[in-house]
Design an enzyme around this catalytic site. Structure first.
Site, short mmCIF file in Angstrom:
data_model
loop_
_atom_site.label_atom_id
_atom_site.label_comp_id
_atom_site.label_asym_id
_atom_site.label_seq_id
_atom_site.Cartn_x
_atom_site.Cartn_y
_atom_site.Cartn_z
N ASP A 1 -21.42 50.06 67.11
CA ASP A 1 -22.17 51.10 66.41
C ASP A 1 -22.89 50.57 65.18
O ASP A 1 -24.03 50.89 64.94
CB ASP A 1 -21.27 52.29 66.06
CG ASP A 1 -19.98 51.90 65.33
OD1 ASP A 1 -19.77 50.70 65.04
OD2 ASP A 1 -19.17 52.80 65.06
N GLY B 1 -16.09 53.05 68.28
CA GLY B 1 -17.38 53.40 67.70
C GLY B 1 -18.59 53.26 68.60
O GLY B 1 -19.55 54.00 68.46
N ASP C 1 -21.67 45.89 59.56
CA ASP C 1 -21.50 46.12 58.13
C ASP C 1 -21.15 44.78 57.49
O ASP C 1 -22.04 43.96 57.25
CB ASP C 1 -20.38 47.16 57.96
CG ASP C 1 -20.25 47.71 56.56
OD1 ASP C 1 -20.59 47.01 55.60
OD2 ASP C 1 -19.78 48.84 56.42
N ASN D 1 -17.69 41.00 59.85
CA ASN D 1 -16.42 40.40 60.26
C ASN D 1 -16.05 40.73 61.70
O ASN D 1 -15.63 39.84 62.45
CB ASN D 1 -15.29 40.85 59.32
CG ASN D 1 -15.37 40.18 57.97
OD1 ASN D 1 -15.53 38.97 57.87
ND2 ASN D 1 -15.29 40.97 56.92
N THR D 2 -16.18 41.99 62.09
CA THR D 2 -15.77 42.37 63.44
C THR D 2 -16.58 41.62 64.49
O THR D 2 -16.00 40.94 65.35
CB THR D 2 -15.91 43.90 63.65
OG1 THR D 2 -15.03 44.56 62.74
CG2 THR D 2 -15.55 44.28 65.08
#
Length: 173
Positions: free
Chosen positions: A98, A42, A101, A104-105
């Site tokens: 990117d 992304g 949200d 978590n990532t």
């Protein structure tokens, strides 16, 4: 049910925001050894534009993660598919993605990168969606804060498509 495309950020708005972020990062990392790590896939469009706006020597590396697969919603599980190649011990790291949200990532990747003993780790995302946050993390740099839209374009995909669209859009019924 037909959905229509709604442009959220134009190519020109994105370019202006990336230039602004690049100037701030240039200033903040003056005299430091900066390594920008893009989270694939992304971030590749945003990262390429961003590093060209950072007016200082910079090393670029990539980390491949997966948490969405082909869904519109993150699975919550972050898998590291391929690791960075750069030795980042004692260096200043900027994680670039990117969108933030659920968080978590970037939270999991940040914790993983910290095990490699960098001097510092900050995060930079094009889009921040705090209304979906599941963990305690806030991006250090972000282009735009957005509502709970499923957005596409400028590196953001739907399935495996639309990353090449030079603007950011969402669909509405």
């Amino acid at each position: 049910m037909n959905k229509r495309e709604v442009t959220r950020f134009t190519r020109e708005e994105i370019a202006s925001k990336v230039k602004e972020l690049g100037k701030q990062i240039t200033k903040d990392y003056e005299g430091k050894e900066l390594v920008a790590i893009g989270l694939l896939r992304g971030s590749f469009v945003f990262l390429a534009d961003l590093v060209r706006e950072i007016d200082r020597p910079i090393v670029v590396d990539f980390l491949t993660t997966s948490s969405y697969e082909n869904s519109e919603i993150s699975s919550g599980t972050v898998n590291i598919i391929s690791d960075i190649r750069e030795n980042i011990e004692g260096k200043d790291v900027l994680l670039v993605d990117d969108i933030m949200d659920s968080g978590n990532t970037l939270k999991n990747v940040r914790e993983y990168i910290l095990t490699k003993k960098p001097n510092s780790v900050k995060t930079c995302v094009m889009l921040d969606k705090p209304c979906r946050r599941e963990v305690d993390i806030v991006p250090d740099y972000f282009g735009y804060e957005i509502e709970d839209w499923f957005i596409v374009g400028y590196g953001l995909n739907y399935g495996d498509k639309y990353r090449n669209i030079p603007y950011i859009f969402s669909y509405e019924d």
